[in-house]
Design an enzyme around this catalytic site. Structure first.
Site, PDB file in Angstrom:
ATOM      1  N   SER A 183      -9.946   2.265   2.577  1.00  0.00           N
ATOM      2  CA  SER A 183      -9.018   2.985   1.737  1.00  0.00           C
ATOM      3  C   SER A 183      -8.010   2.094   1.026  1.00  0.00           C
ATOM      4  O   SER A 183      -7.367   2.539   0.074  1.00  0.00           O
ATOM      5  CB  SER A 183      -8.241   4.007   2.575  1.00  0.00           C
ATOM      6  OG  SER A 183      -7.425   3.357   3.539  1.00  0.00           O
ATOM      7  N   SER A 221     -10.377   0.034   6.898  1.00  0.00           N
ATOM      8  CA  SER A 221      -9.776   0.079   5.558  1.00  0.00           C
ATOM      9  C   SER A 221      -9.102  -1.190   5.082  1.00  0.00           C
ATOM     10  O   SER A 221      -8.694  -1.258   3.922  1.00  0.00           O
ATOM     11  CB  SER A 221      -8.767   1.210   5.483  1.00  0.00           C
ATOM     12  OG  SER A 221      -9.438   2.403   5.241  1.00  0.00           O
ATOM     13  N   LYS A 235       0.857  -1.200   0.000  1.00  0.00           N
ATOM     14  CA  LYS A 235       0.000   0.000   0.000  1.00  0.00           C
ATOM     15  C   LYS A 235       0.886   1.240   0.000  1.00  0.00           C
ATOM     16  O   LYS A 235       1.894   1.280   0.735  1.00  0.00           O
ATOM     17  CB  LYS A 235      -0.907  -0.020   1.239  1.00  0.00           C
ATOM     18  CG  LYS A 235      -1.909   1.129   1.279  1.00  0.00           C
ATOM     19  CD  LYS A 235      -2.906   0.997   2.428  1.00  0.00           C
ATOM     20  CE  LYS A 235      -3.920   2.127   2.435  1.00  0.00           C
ATOM     21  NZ  LYS A 235      -4.905   2.022   3.514  1.00  0.00           N
TER      22      LYS A 235
HETATM   23  N1  GLN Z   1     -13.472   4.594   5.752  1.00  0.00           N
HETATM   24  C1  GLN Z   1     -12.931   5.080   6.987  1.00  0.00           C
HETATM   25  C2  GLN Z   1     -12.540   6.522   6.828  1.00  0.00           C
HETATM   26  O1  GLN Z   1     -12.782   7.045   5.810  1.00  0.00           O
HETATM   27  C3  GLN Z   1     -11.782   4.240   7.431  1.00  0.00           C
HETATM   28  C4  GLN Z   1     -10.523   4.556   6.758  1.00  0.00           C
HETATM   29  C5  GLN Z   1      -9.381   3.736   7.231  1.00  0.00           C
HETATM   30  O2  GLN Z   1      -9.578   2.740   7.944  1.00  0.00           O
HETATM   31  N2  GLN Z   1      -8.196   4.183   6.895  1.00  0.00           N
HETATM   32  O3  GLN Z   1     -11.996   7.131   7.696  1.00  0.00           O
END
Ligand code: GLN
Length: 481
Positions: A158, A182, A79
């Protein structure tokens, strides 16, 4: 060329050790896949030269049969949130479009030390803020799985690039980071396994920070067995991260010996929320039966503050983000816009470097931390976070594991929910509580809905009891629901 996309790491390791295939062959295969599947936009940066060099080194080691890492010769995606020495690390942002770190994150270092091969850096929501991989400066990622009506779907976020890359056979596995879901949510949307270990298991050193008290690295893989192998390599105590855990790291593959018979699995009634898709509910009920068949006892539990988890997360995460992202000032890192004076430099750089979603979070974050509102919002959210943690503590006195769906809906078409941030945030309603409590949680695929889209189930465990979580995930995987 043999099609290696049909096998997992566990099988590839076998073939490598029997010398039936080489790491170079594997790497060349995945490079070809990445080139052929460019339109999915899974990778921001390809590192094919590095990959081929790493593969050659692995092949030499395998030939000699000495010094072998647990992931020797296994090509993976990284990532683009993990700093990689000498390789661009963007965090999906224009702000870091040309940022080349001169050090390596501990997690990626651990993986290379264990013989994994870096194919490239995977696409992601900007600074890991998002649930659909639609906030990346480098464009949307497409889910390789299409609904029967052939619409382009989001891969989740994400870690959307990581999940789509694994699901489309562009690598065996990929790293993800999970602040509020995410790893688990994209794994769920792409029919994969996503594991967020206990907070502190993986070092945060060299991971671009979003919300430091929540950020946790973990793997996205095709199988539970692969998740155990990736995790083994990624976890370590690290004195460069003050929240890194010194707890003994077990042999995660021992989950295969873990017996679910007699274990108590809690079903939190608060998670069967209004708006939960009917087919997901049906799969959830099927999974209950799988555990019954394993000899586990299913019990109803209550996590009374679940309703407050999402609002609490969307105060704490932006608050921490606003502090963490203050470092992008045009002076120290990344982008620097032309300007007349220092104030102007900050403003123009941040205005042009950050996308809309990041700006929204920074504004919310600075607001809830500001003198007049700190007590009313941030401090209150910290208190509620403690209540949410206590809910889990109480529940785990009665049960050993908790079963829930991973998301209230399946992958949705790109563009949907885009103009309604609240709708988008609702995606995280079932994943955020375990993040706030720092608990290990897995998402495994529980088959597809009627439209052929994957449905994920989540298992949450006690702190540092990853093995039981993997075992429960494996029970669902083996049942082929
Ligand atoms: N979807 C969540 C957010 O937008 C979680 C993101 C994440 O876990 N990095 O914050």
């Amino acid at each position: 060329m043999t099609d290696f996309s049909a096998i997992d790491i566990t099988e590839a390791k076998k073939l490598l050790s029997q010398k039936q295939i080489t790491a170079t062959e594997l790497t060349e295969f995945f490079i070809k896949q990445i080139e052929e599947k460019k339109e999915l936009n899974c990778f921001i940066t390809n590192t094919f030269d590095i990959a081929l060099k790493m593969a050659k080194e692995s092949d030499e080691k395998i030939q000699k049969g000495s010094d072998l890492g647990i992931l020797e010769g296994i090509p993976i995606g990284m990532k683009d949130l993990f700093c990689t020495d000498g390789v661009k690390t963007t965090a999906g942002s224009k702000m870091l479009e040309n940022f080349v770190p001169f050090y390596e994150s501990t997690v990626s270092q651990n993986l290379w030390k264990n013989g994994a091969i870096m194919l490239g850096k995977t696409n992601m929501d900007e600074f890991a803020m998002g649930s659909a991989n639609t906030t990346s400066f480098f464009g949307n990622v497409l889910n390789p799985i299409r609904s029967d009506d052939q619409k382009d779907l989001v891969p989740g976020g994400s870690s959307g690039g990581s999940a789509a890359a694994v699901a489309s056979g562009q690598c065996f596995a990929a790293t993800g980071s999970d602040t509020g879901g995410s790893i688990r949510q994209p794994a769920s949307f792409c029919g994969l396994v996503g594991f967020k270990p206990t907070y502190g298991r993986c070092s945060r050193f060299g991971m671009v920070a979003f919300a430091s008290s929540l950020d946790q690295a973990g793997p996205i893989t095709k199988t539970v067995s692969d998740a155990a192998l990736m995790l083994q390599s990624m976890c370590s105590y690290d004195d460069k991260d003050s929240t890194s855990s010194k707890k003994l790291i077990p042999n995660f593959s021992d989950y295969k010996k873990f017996d679910l018979k007699g274990k108590k699995i809690g079903l939190p009634n608060e998670y069967i929320i209004e708006g939960l898709n009917e087919e997901i509910k049906k799969k959830f009920d099927q999974c209950i039966n799988i555990f019954k068949d394993c000899g586990a006892e299913l019990i109803d539990i209550t996590l009374p503050h679940t309703n407050y988890a999402l609002p609490t997360y969307y105060i704490i995460a932006p608050a921490e983000a606003s502090a963490n992202l203050a470092r992008y000032d045009g002076v120290r890192y990344g982008l620097r816009e032309n300007s007349e004076n220092l104030d102007d430099l900050y403003q123009t750089t941040r205005a042009s470097g950050f996308g809309d979603e990041v700006k929204r979070r920074l504004i919310i974050g600075t607001y809830v931390l500001s003198a007049g509102y700190y007590d009313a919002y941030y401090l209150k959210a910290l208190k509620v976070r403690q209540l949410i943690s206590n809910d889990f503590k109480n529940a785990f006195e009665k049960c050993d594991l908790i079963l829930t769906p991973t998301t209230p809906n399946v992958a949705f078409p790109i563009g949907e929910k885009q103009n309604d941030p609240l709708e988008m945030y609702l995606n995280d309603v079932l994943t955020v509580p375990a993040s706030l409590a720092g608990l290990p949680a897995i998402s495994v695929s529980a088959g597809n809905n009627n439209n052929n889209l994957p449905i994920g189930m989540q298992i949450i465990g006690r702190p540092f009891e990853e093995i039981s979580v993997l075992a429960a995930g494996s029970a669902i995987e083996l049942s082929k629901v």
